[in-house]
Write an enzyme that holds these catalytic residues in place. Sequence first.
Site, PDB file in Angstrom:
ATOM      1  N   GLY A 106      10.642   3.431  -8.324  1.00 57.36           N
ATOM      2  CA  GLY A 106      11.394   2.385  -7.050  1.00 57.36           C
ATOM      3  C   GLY A 106      10.819   1.466  -6.473  1.00 57.36           C
ATOM      4  N   PRO A 107      11.498   0.558  -5.749  1.00 55.86           N
ATOM      5  CA  PRO A 107      10.690  -0.481  -5.141  1.00 55.86           C
ATOM      6  C   PRO A 107       9.704  -0.220  -4.128  1.00 55.86           C
ATOM      7  CG  PRO A 107      13.154  -0.780  -5.310  1.00 55.86           C
ATOM      8  CD  PRO A 107      12.783   0.692  -5.576  1.00 55.86           C
ATOM      9  N   PRO A 108       8.876  -1.160  -3.616  1.00 54.80           N
ATOM     10  CA  PRO A 108       7.920  -0.551  -2.691  1.00 54.80           C
ATOM     11  C   PRO A 108       8.579  -0.348  -1.161  1.00 54.80           C
ATOM     12  CG  PRO A 108       7.268  -2.857  -3.851  1.00 54.80           C
ATOM     13  CD  PRO A 108       8.422  -2.475  -4.257  1.00 54.80           C
ATOM     14  N   LYS A 132       8.321   6.705  -1.994  1.00 56.99           N
ATOM     15  CA  LYS A 132       7.874   7.734  -3.221  1.00 56.99           C
ATOM     16  C   LYS A 132       6.561   8.417  -2.742  1.00 56.99           C
ATOM     17  CE  LYS A 132       7.161   3.993  -5.631  1.00 56.99           C
ATOM     18  NZ  LYS A 132       7.808   2.994  -4.584  1.00 56.99           N
ATOM     19  N   THR A 133       5.672   7.736  -1.945  1.00 56.17           N
ATOM     20  CA  THR A 133       4.627   8.274  -1.605  1.00 56.17           C
ATOM     21  C   THR A 133       4.901   9.586  -0.504  1.00 56.17           C
ATOM     22  OG1 THR A 133       3.256   6.575  -1.943  1.00 56.17           O
ATOM     23  CG2 THR A 133       2.298   8.318  -0.673  1.00 56.17           C
ATOM     24  N   GLU A 146      23.851 -25.254  10.833  1.00 52.78           N
ATOM     25  CA  GLU A 146      24.218 -23.969  11.390  1.00 52.78           C
ATOM     26  C   GLU A 146      25.709 -23.836  11.344  1.00 52.78           C
ATOM     27  OE1 GLU A 146      21.971 -21.798  10.231  1.00 52.78           O
ATOM     28  OE2 GLU A 146      20.277 -23.349  10.188  1.00 52.78           O
TER      29      GLU A 146
END
Length: 615
Positions: free
Chosen positions: A207-209, A213-214, A430
């Site tokens: 998966g992305p950072p 996961k950790t 803007e």
Amino acid sequence: MKNLFKTATIYILIALVILLLVDILSGGLSYNQLLNMSEKRNVIYSELINDINEGKVSRIILSYNNVSGQYKDGTKFDNVFVPSPDKFLDQIQPAIEAKQIEIVTKEPPQVPWWLSTFLPMLIFAGLMIFVWIFMLQQTQGGGSKIMSFTKSRAKTIQDLKKKVTFADVAGADEEKEELKEVIDFLKNPRKYIELGARIPKGILLVGPPGTGKTLLAKAVAGEAGVPFFSISGSDFVEMFVGVGAARVRDLFDQAKRNAPCVVFIDEIDAVGRHRGAGLGGGHDEREQTLNQLLVEMDGFGTNEGIIVMAATNRPDILDPALLRPGRFDRQIVVNVPDAKAREEILKVHARNKPLGPDVDLSQIAKITAGFTGADLENLLNEAALLAARKGKKQINMEEVQEAVAKVLMGPEKRSRVYTEKEKKLTAYHEAGHAIVRTMIPDAEPVHEVSIIPRGYAGGYTMYLPKEDKFYASKSDMMREIITLLGGRVAEKLVLEDVSTGASSDIKRATKIARDMVTKYGMSDKLGPMTFGTEQEEVFLGRDLALARNYSEEVAAEIDREIKSIIEEAYKKAEEILKQNIDKLHKVANALLEKEKLTGEEFRKLVFEDAQPQPA
């Protein structure tokens, strides 16, 4: 470290004592001199000569070029350096002739022959003993263990200071279910063995950072109740050849002795890259480490009861042999959380933070589309820092919204000085974005408009997504391009000039248009085809590896299609702003006055004669 410092201090003190004894034995200081040090007087050479000639000194002892003695009042002096003994005697000749002083001459002390013979040997032997003891301590577990660099650096579950469980992991229900099966096998293996089931030997978290996961691996460690070995992929890499493979062997030897257990390798792409890539066919040392890992996971040896977990955000570069069944049998994708998952994650990170009654976590979850778990944790931490800076006792919605903008675009730069022309240009730019976005059907409502600089941007317009989208349609991408060009169109209409402020908008719009044509097959003329192949070249790298697989004629057609999409979007934005020019002036003037407008304030200005759009 404390033991090493203590040992070194003891050795230094012993060395100082030895040097002092050597100095005493060699005649440097006598015992009587040490006792009478407090009674001595410091005298310089010229002062001593005057005192002798004036009859103040009763006795002197001349030992080569060193003079000591005693004054008539009883005070003593010692270690007065005499450049030339003969010249010294000539200078005090009057006192000698008048017999006012007693002179004793003494030969300089001779170092005993045995001391001059054995002292160098004694010092050398002492140094060798010191070095031998120091090295012995290092190799037996003290200090940095310099001789044990082939040992695995894996940490066990006992090394983790704070135990993490699945209760600390939010927004990943399916991922937790997959991992609970592994934990259940470790606790009750008989249930699976009786059914003939084979538990996966390896589980790869992809998966992305920042997606957790950790954190999931730590939760498995907290829930499993079995030995858990954690190590980073870079810990196998060393300057010495063969150390990486030796550490892999040592890691699995430890795991076998503690089976059943879990081995977790974080950032496995550090050692698991595709073999044969790189200059000269690859990095032999890294490939040797990978080969050893492949053998340990599923080779001739048996590793029953050892489950290997690993995490990476680059599964595309891993070696195919590592991903086959029998090694990493199962891949668990830990993706960016949706709105519901983000709300659950925010609740976890808000446990120990005093939130004000106006803080709505579901609202925060909606405006943080695309945020990972790490981003959300950082968001609440930034909000807490902002509240503390203001001296508040709790975090309010104001700090949370400020933190969202800070995380996305950086802190406000109110100190930056703009000219009135630049400020007016930014306000219309803007306002153009905001009005174009509002008038396009099915577009997300405006959340905030500001002309206060943040990061590299001179101003910004934030939108509030109605829902999370996992796919983008052609109409969604066209709406995005029209909105991006709204700022440039507003500058051209009102100020009759354009600036570099729209460079980022034009770059993003062009990229979206090119992707529509070449990647997503959204061009009516070119049809549902992709153009160009993305291949990771060994020497060129990822950014330069877009191989062109079409002719010059097709390339020209692609350019015409991209230009056509941009021109169509520009005309649409121009049409919207011409029809709502009074609203454009009204919003720009409000921005010049207040510098920042909330979504509700913006809608009141735009829809004052009608009901505002729901946020």
